[in-house]
Design an enzyme around this catalytic site. Structure first.
Site, PDB file in Angstrom:
ATOM      1  N   LYS A 121       0.868  -1.184   0.000  1.00 16.13           N
ATOM      2  CA  LYS A 121       0.000   0.000   0.000  1.00 16.13           C
ATOM      3  C   LYS A 121       0.895   1.221   0.000  1.00 16.13           C
ATOM      4  O   LYS A 121       1.979   1.197   0.586  1.00 16.13           O
ATOM      5  CB  LYS A 121      -0.869  -0.032   1.259  1.00 16.13           C
ATOM      6  N   GLU A 190      -8.827   6.911   4.040  1.00 20.10           N
ATOM      7  CA  GLU A 190      -8.645   7.290   5.452  1.00 20.10           C
ATOM      8  C   GLU A 190      -9.346   8.622   5.728  1.00 20.10           C
ATOM      9  O   GLU A 190      -9.168   9.608   4.997  1.00 20.10           O
ATOM     10  CB  GLU A 190      -7.143   7.405   5.790  1.00 20.10           C
TER      11      GLU A 190
END
Ligand code: KIV
Length: 283
Positions: A121, A190
């Site tokens: 990621k 996020e």
């Protein structure tokens, strides 16, 4: 869907895609060490992230930037040893991202080839679709981290929710589409509102992992130390704090200090005995 010789199934990308297709949510946590990985797999956690949050959580820095790549690789190896069956994701730290795409690709290969990660990621800017494409060509499954990107923030007070209006959501959706078109196998969002996450889930066909991104996401990740009440800073509001491990540790350590100081430790059950001389009968 994967299989394994021990009791937990091997979770691979196909497994997570099937969960999404069936409308089942998957649970991801951070892990930075072997015992956490063992307990997490035994608990049925589907995916683990060796996150650069280790810089704040484990090393005590105010930002994630100082996470050393070499340390993260060693930790990822340990997590893989502890949890051979989970879907394991290595997080590209700032150090790997500022060195250009060759350095980023070399780091991604280390996570895959040395540590046995299933995917890497990284915190993706809009133009990072090219890096996603490069990783994809190299056969590295890539998760694009959008929304709040902690590597841009030097102090915890700077953390702010993202994509909170229509323009922000449009940009987020465009970025997610670009990353998936370049080959991203998942999107991680996020700190965005559920409306933004919902728009991304509708726009792309890959699993979307939320970290403070609301219930529309296909899976959710939180920092394990926050979940367990083991961190030393206040967890973000979206974290379910399900234990008070820090307090349990403190109490056990307090009792240990007390027992050492008052002489009740070590007791007879804690001491080694001398070997009996040969021929001497047992008492
Ligand atoms: O490093 C990390 O732990 C992360 C999660 C917060 C998504 O990137």
């Amino acid at each position: 869907m994967g299989s394994s010789t021990n009791s937990s199934p091997t979770i691979d990308l196909a497994y997570l895609r099937q969960m999404k297709a069936a409308g089942h949510k998957f649970a991801m946590l951070t892990a930075y060490d072997y015992p956490t990985a063992v307990w997490a797999q035994a608990a049925g956690v589907h995916a683990l992230l060796v996150g650069d949050s280790m810089a704040t959580v484990v090393l005590g820095h105010p930002s994630t930037r100082p996470a050393p790549l070499s340390v993260m690789i060693v930790l990822a190896e340990a997590v893989r040893r502890g949890a051979p069956n989970v879907y394991l994701v290595g997080d590209l730290p700032y150090e790997a991202m500022v060195g250009g795409s060759d350095a980023a690709l070399a780091a991604a290969r280390e996570f895959r080839d040395r540590a046995g990660c299933d995917a890497v990621k990284f915190e993706a800017r809009s133009d990072h679709d090219q890096l996603v494409a490069r990783f994809t060509q190299a056969g590295i499954d890539t998760i694009a981290h959008l929304g709040l990107r902690p590597q841009e923030i030097l102090f915890p007070e700077g953390y702010r929710a993202q994509a909170r209006d229509a323009d922000g959501i449009a940009r987020l959706v465009a970025d997610a589409r670009r990353m998936v078109a370049a080959g991203a196998v998942m999107i991680l969002l996020e700190a965005v509102p559920n409306e933004a996450a919902q728009a991304v889930v509708e726009a792309v066909d890959v699993p979307v992992i939320g970290c403070g991104a609301g219930p529309a996401c296909d899976g959710h990740v939180v920092v394990t130390h926050d979940l367990l009440g083991f961190g030393t800073t206040r967890p973000p509001r979206f974290v379910p704090v399900l234990a008070q491990v820090g307090k349990v540790c403190q109490e056990a350590m307090r009792r240990y200090v007390q027992e050492v100081v008052n002489g009740s430790y070590p007791g007879p059950e804690h001491v080694y005995r001398m070997r009996r001389p040969a021929g001497e009968p047992a008492p």
